[in-house]
Design a protein around this motif. Structure first.
Motif, PDB file in Angstrom:
ATOM      1  N   ASN A 188       1.035  -1.223  -0.012  1.00 51.18           N
ATOM      2  CA  ASN A 188      -0.200  -0.223   0.161  1.00 51.18           C
ATOM      3  C   ASN A 188       0.872   1.240   0.005  1.00 51.18           C
ATOM      4  N   ILE A 228      -0.262   4.668  -1.534  1.00 53.93           N
ATOM      5  CA  ILE A 228      -0.546   6.067  -0.939  1.00 53.93           C
ATOM      6  C   ILE A 228       0.196   6.994  -1.195  1.00 53.93           C
ATOM      7  N   SER A 260      -1.138   8.502  -4.435  1.00 57.13           N
ATOM      8  CA  SER A 260      -2.399   9.188  -4.586  1.00 57.13           C
ATOM      9  C   SER A 260      -2.396  10.508  -3.716  1.00 57.13           C
ATOM     10  N   LEU A 277      -4.990   2.469   5.236  1.00 57.07           N
ATOM     11  CA  LEU A 277      -5.037   2.016   3.937  1.00 57.07           C
ATOM     12  C   LEU A 277      -6.211   2.573   2.943  1.00 57.07           C
ATOM     13  N   ILE A 300      -6.754   5.678   2.635  1.00 57.51           N
ATOM     14  CA  ILE A 300      -6.533   6.782   2.289  1.00 57.51           C
ATOM     15  C   ILE A 300      -6.858   7.069   0.779  1.00 57.51           C
ATOM     16  N   PRO A 301      -6.122   6.088   0.105  1.00 56.68           N
ATOM     17  CA  PRO A 301      -6.210   6.262  -1.542  1.00 56.68           C
ATOM     18  C   PRO A 301      -7.643   6.329  -2.135  1.00 56.68           C
ATOM     19  N   ILE A 361      -9.300   9.472  -1.351  1.00 56.32           N
ATOM     20  CA  ILE A 361      -8.565  10.643  -2.260  1.00 56.32           C
ATOM     21  C   ILE A 361      -9.267  10.686  -3.522  1.00 56.32           C
ATOM     22  N   PHE A 362      -9.124   9.327  -4.232  1.00 62.60           N
ATOM     23  CA  PHE A 362      -9.810   9.430  -5.837  1.00 62.60           C
ATOM     24  C   PHE A 362     -11.233   9.528  -5.745  1.00 62.60           C
ATOM     25  N   GLN A 416     -10.367   9.694 -12.575  1.00 65.01           N
ATOM     26  CA  GLN A 416     -10.220   9.306 -11.152  1.00 65.01           C
ATOM     27  C   GLN A 416     -11.055   7.909 -11.034  1.00 65.01           C
ATOM     28  N   LEU A 458      -8.710   5.218 -11.861  1.00 67.68           N
ATOM     29  CA  LEU A 458      -7.943   4.948 -10.955  1.00 67.68           C
ATOM     30  C   LEU A 458      -8.802   4.115  -9.796  1.00 67.68           C
ATOM     31  N   LEU A 518      -7.833   0.460  -8.325  1.00 68.57           N
ATOM     32  CA  LEU A 518      -7.711  -0.048  -6.925  1.00 68.57           C
ATOM     33  C   LEU A 518      -8.613  -1.137  -6.689  1.00 68.57           C
ATOM     34  N   LEU A 538      -7.202  -4.233  -8.132  1.00 64.88           N
ATOM     35  CA  LEU A 538      -6.059  -4.395  -7.470  1.00 64.88           C
ATOM     36  C   LEU A 538      -6.359  -5.375  -6.091  1.00 64.88           C
ATOM     37  N   LEU A 591      -5.765  -9.233  -4.695  1.00 65.15           N
ATOM     38  CA  LEU A 591      -4.731  -9.537  -3.769  1.00 65.15           C
ATOM     39  C   LEU A 591      -5.612  -9.718  -2.426  1.00 65.15           C
TER      40      LEU A 591
END
Lengths: 247, 223
Positions: A169, A173, A176, B170, B172-173, B176-177, B194, B197, B201, B204, B208
């Motif tokens: 991550n 992070i 982003s 974790l 946060i991304p 944000i998007f 966005q 993205l 995410l 991904l 995983l």
């Protein structure tokens, strides 16, 4: 190669290695930091744009570098824990986390101190500061997970998974936050063009970075030794050494 | 194999529909948190519509977090989680089924409810499609990422606060998007970057997270 690795992985051998290595590394660390800080604080010329306050980079940059380096060390140890259930790797990961969190905090604090005269504010939602802050949160979460699991075997493997999830991550992070920052950053903030750093400044910076890294190894070795003693206190070699009074 | 997947989803859906408070409470929480913002910052419509994307997204994230705690907990305490671990079907698939069922009762209602909150927060109407799309992709990713944290903390006594500590960084991304997407749509910009993205995410996490969560579950249950 593999046998050597296997030998090193036994807590007893590592304890002896740490015993021998730690004093020498401590001396090396003192020399590196002494020379590096002296050159950085007294010999390196004053910056024409930032004045004396740029000198904080001799602490700030090594801390920021270590905050990532230590996390990578932890992640590597976690991989060893998951794959080989290596006890020693778990110990190294455990003692590294607080050191890494401290360096992350130090990088944030020095960045904030530098930001006051340069940007005119203690805190700016700058991309690097923000991702460093998130890294601190990740460290804290890791330590909190360790603190709340009592069973050592479970603790080792659960925290190893968390560290590895974190490693996947962190780049996401970082990306982003950079992206977020370019959208939100007001244009009025001064952006320093990265000047190619002068050798008189680069040399002490490298010395300090190396010195900080050696410092981490010294602290890690010392703490690993005491944690090995704590965990292996029932094993025969620890008892023997304790009886002979050479721990 | 797919049989076990759909059976597990059906079972989880039936269970949560019978215990309606489990999925209703996070929804009410979502509404209340968003309502608190106008009360806190004042009823100025201009300001509200400006902060609306962020507020709705943060509230959705917290509501997801609140619901996550129950993802494995009931199954853990009544022992059916151990049965799942012993079953011959691949565990990541079962974890994925549980996460999907969990999203259907916790994430999807958030998405459905969000236009109402957008109205309360004076979000411009043109941002509505972006809000819905980003929330669908985003809450899916949040559920997947959160399943790792839920699996790690399932056996712990005070797991819920720890869960927040572990997974919020974790998230946060996605935040944000997600909020960036809605904000861009609200001011009339293109949002495909966005959304792509966010979709990235999601895929991904889809690839995983079930593996990481099942490894974590094995560790938590063995102890």
């Amino acid at each position: 190669m593999f046998r050597w690795f296997h030998k090193l992985a036994s807590t007893r051998n590592f304890y002896r290695l740490a015993e021998i290595l730690a004093p020498w590394l401590a001396i090396l660390c003192a020399i590196l930091l002494g020379v590096g800080l002296f050159q950085g604080l007294f010999v390196a010329p004053t910056d024409y744009e930032q004045g004396e306050s740029y000198r904080i980079i001799f602490v700030h940059v090594p801390s920021a570098w270590l905050s990532l380096f230590i996390y990578m060390t932890m992640a590597f140890c976690s991989l060893l824990v998951i794959v080989w259930k290596m006890k020693l790797a778990d110990i190294v990961a455990e003692v590294s986390a607080p050191v890494g969190a401290s360096f992350t905090f130090l990088a944030l604090a020095t960045g904030s101190l530098w930001g006051k005269p340069m940007w005119g504010t203690w805190w700016e939602w700058d991309a690097r500061l923000t991702s460093e802050l998130i890294l601190l949160f990740i460290y804290i979460g890791y330590m909190a997970l360790r603190a709340s699991i009592d069973n050592p075997a479970t603790r080792a493997r659960a925290s190893a998974i968390l560290a590895l999830v974190g490693v996947v991550n962190i780049p996401i992070i970082k990306f982003s936050v950079d992206w977020w920052n370019t959208l939100h950053q007001p244009a009025s903030i001064m952006k320093f063009d990265k000047p190619s750093i002068h050798p008189t400044m680069l040399q002490p910076l490298l010395l300090c970075a190396l010195g900080f890294t050696v410092f981490y190894f010294v602290v890690m070795l010392l703490n690993t030794r005491s944690l090995i003693l704590e965990r292996e206190s029932k094993s025969s070699w620890v008892q023997e050494r304790a009886a002979e009074g050479r721990l | 194999m797919l049989d076990s997947f759909s059976t597990l989803i059906k079972r989880d859906l039936t269970l949560s529909l019978r215990r309606s408070s489990e999925w209703l409470n996070p929804l009410v929480f979502f509404v209340i948190v968003v309502t608190l913002f106008p009360l806190g910052v004042g009823p100025d419509g201009q300001l509200l519509s400006e902060i609306a994307p962020g507020v709705i997204w943060v509230a959705a994230l917290l509501a997801t977090l609140l619901a996550l705690d129950g993802l494995f907990r009931d199954d853990y305490s009544d022992g059916s989680l151990e049965q799942l671990l012993l079953s011959p079907h691949p565990l990541p698939l079962l974890v994925l089924a549980k996460t999907t069922a969990h999203w259907l009762v916790s994430g999807l209602p958030l998405v459905i409810l969000s236009p109402l909150l957008a109205l309360l927060m004076q979000l411009p109407l043109q941002a509505l499609p972006a809000l819905l799309l980003s929330l669908v992709l985003g809450t899916l990713s949040l559920s997947l990422i959160g399943s790792i944290g839920a699996a790690l903390t399932v056996g712990l006594k005070r797991g819920s606060v720890l869960l927040a500590l572990l997974v919020l960084p974790l998230f946060i991304p996605v935040l944000i998007f997600g909020s960036g997407c809605v904000a861009a749509a609200a001011s009339g910009f293109e949002t495909s970057a966005q959304l792509s993205l966010l979709a990235g995410l999601f895929f991904l996490a889809l690839a995983l997270a079930p593996w990481a969560a099942s490894a974590a579950l094995r560790i938590s249950v063995e102890a």
